[in-house]
Design a protein around this motif. Structure first.
Motif, short mmCIF file in Angstrom:
data_model
loop_
_atom_site.label_atom_id
_atom_site.label_comp_id
_atom_site.label_asym_id
_atom_site.label_seq_id
_atom_site.Cartn_x
_atom_site.Cartn_y
_atom_site.Cartn_z
N ASP A 152 0.94 -1.15 0.03
CA ASP A 152 0.03 -0.10 0.04
C ASP A 152 0.85 1.34 0.03
O ASP A 152 0.45 2.19 -0.72
CB ASP A 152 -1.11 -0.05 1.27
N LEU A 153 1.97 1.12 0.68
CA LEU A 153 2.97 2.54 0.67
C LEU A 153 3.40 2.53 -0.76
O LEU A 153 3.55 3.59 -0.99
CB LEU A 153 4.18 2.31 1.77
N VAL A 154 3.92 1.36 -1.40
CA VAL A 154 4.52 1.54 -2.58
C VAL A 154 3.28 2.10 -3.52
O VAL A 154 3.69 2.93 -4.57
CB VAL A 154 5.11 0.02 -2.99
N THR A 155 2.29 1.68 -3.54
CA THR A 155 1.36 2.17 -4.16
C THR A 155 0.97 3.59 -4.31
O THR A 155 0.76 4.36 -5.19
CB THR A 155 -0.17 1.46 -4.31
N SER A 156 0.90 3.94 -2.86
CA SER A 156 0.68 5.64 -2.49
C SER A 156 1.78 6.13 -3.26
O SER A 156 1.61 7.48 -3.73
CB SER A 156 0.62 5.69 -0.85
N SER A 157 3.13 5.93 -3.25
CA SER A 157 4.26 6.57 -3.82
C SER A 157 4.20 6.56 -5.18
O SER A 157 4.23 7.66 -5.89
CB SER A 157 5.49 6.11 -3.31
N ARG A 158 3.82 5.48 -5.70
CA ARG A 158 3.52 5.28 -7.26
C ARG A 158 2.61 6.40 -7.70
O ARG A 158 2.76 7.19 -8.67
CB ARG A 158 3.48 4.01 -7.77
N GLN A 159 1.40 6.36 -7.13
CA GLN A 159 0.16 7.20 -7.48
C GLN A 159 0.54 8.55 -7.31
O GLN A 159 0.16 9.45 -8.19
CB GLN A 159 -1.02 7.04 -6.98
N ALA A 160 1.34 8.96 -6.32
CA ALA A 160 1.76 10.45 -6.03
C ALA A 160 2.74 10.81 -7.03
O ALA A 160 2.41 11.92 -7.79
CB ALA A 160 2.27 10.57 -4.54
N GLY A 171 4.84 13.10 -17.80
CA GLY A 171 4.24 11.71 -17.99
C GLY A 171 4.69 10.84 -17.17
O GLY A 171 5.33 11.15 -16.21
N SER A 172 4.45 9.45 -17.34
CA SER A 172 4.86 8.68 -16.16
C SER A 172 5.91 7.66 -16.69
O SER A 172 6.23 6.58 -16.29
CB SER A 172 3.47 7.67 -15.86
N GLU A 173 6.74 8.13 -17.55
CA GLU A 173 7.83 7.19 -18.23
C GLU A 173 8.76 7.16 -17.16
O GLU A 173 9.02 8.01 -16.19
CB GLU A 173 8.33 7.90 -19.45
N GLY A 174 9.36 6.00 -16.99
CA GLY A 174 10.60 5.89 -16.03
C GLY A 174 10.06 5.70 -14.91
O GLY A 174 10.91 5.65 -13.80
N THR A 175 8.76 5.29 -14.31
CA THR A 175 8.55 5.04 -13.05
C THR A 175 9.06 3.79 -12.40
O THR A 175 8.87 2.82 -13.24
CB THR A 175 6.93 4.73 -13.11
N ALA A 176 9.70 3.97 -11.44
CA ALA A 176 10.12 2.59 -10.92
C ALA A 176 9.33 1.63 -10.83
O ALA A 176 8.19 1.74 -10.20
CB ALA A 176 10.86 3.05 -9.38
N SER A 177 9.58 0.35 -10.80
CA SER A 177 8.53 -0.77 -10.65
C SER A 177 9.37 -1.77 -9.86
O SER A 177 10.34 -1.77 -9.83
CB SER A 177 8.30 -1.15 -12.02
#
Length: 177
Positions: A152-160, A171-177
């Motif tokens: 949930d913390l990872v999702t929160s950071s990713r969405q922010a 854009g969202s290129e390069g989003t860490a995964s």
């Protein structure tokens, strides 16, 4: 407006699950109390309950005296961070950013670091500095992924991060995964 009621501008579609009785607004990236009774029950033993309740109910001016009292009684990282959040929501973004930078210098390399980067990102975000917010959220996301943090913390950071990048025009290129 009663807790848990949606306005035409706010719906469950704009909410990110948070914890018992609260969620994160996807548009503002700020926590919101959805069920006050459940929230109070979950935080009954938290000395910061009154600060959280006022702040997350959109009343930072009422949260400030309690936050100042908390910091005076125990100058912990959490209490200082809550006061920074209050200042952020009162429009004193530069004070909030400065406090989070101080906290990061003091707590870099600890288990608090990712949360501090996330909150620094929120301060930048509220101040309209979306590029800086995206950079802070990206650091928080990387730290959370590296540490195996709660999903949930990872999702929160990713969405922010995605929200800040979209507003910064990146854009969202390069989003860490």
């Amino acid at each position: 407006m009663p807790q848990g009621k949606e306005t035409p501008f706010e719906s469950s579609a704009t909410r990110i699950p948070g914890g018992p009785g609260w969620s994160m607004d996807h548009l503002t990236l700020l926590p919101v109390i959805d069920d006050l009774t459940e929230f109070r029950r979950a935080h009954a033993d938290d000395p910061a309950l009154s600060v959280l309740e006022e702040l997350w109910s959109g009343r930072p001016e009422r949260a400030e005296p309690a936050a100042l009292a908390l910091v005076r009684s125990a100058r912990t990282a959490r209490h200082r961070a809550l006061l920074a959040d209050v200042r952020r929501d009162l429009g004193r973004v530069s004070q909030a950013v400065e406090e989070y930078r101080d906290l990061l210098r003091e707590h870099g390399g600890t288990g608090r670091e990712a949360a501090l980067w996330q909150h620094l990102g929120k301060a930048y975000f509220v101040g309209g500095a979306y590029g800086e917010a995206a950079d802070a959220f990206e650091t928080a996301l990387r730290l959370r992924l590296d540490s195996g943090a709660d999903p949930d913390l990872v999702t929160s950071s990713r969405q922010a991060l995605d929200r800040a990048r979209s507003l910064a025009g990146r854009g969202s290129e390069g989003t860490a995964s």
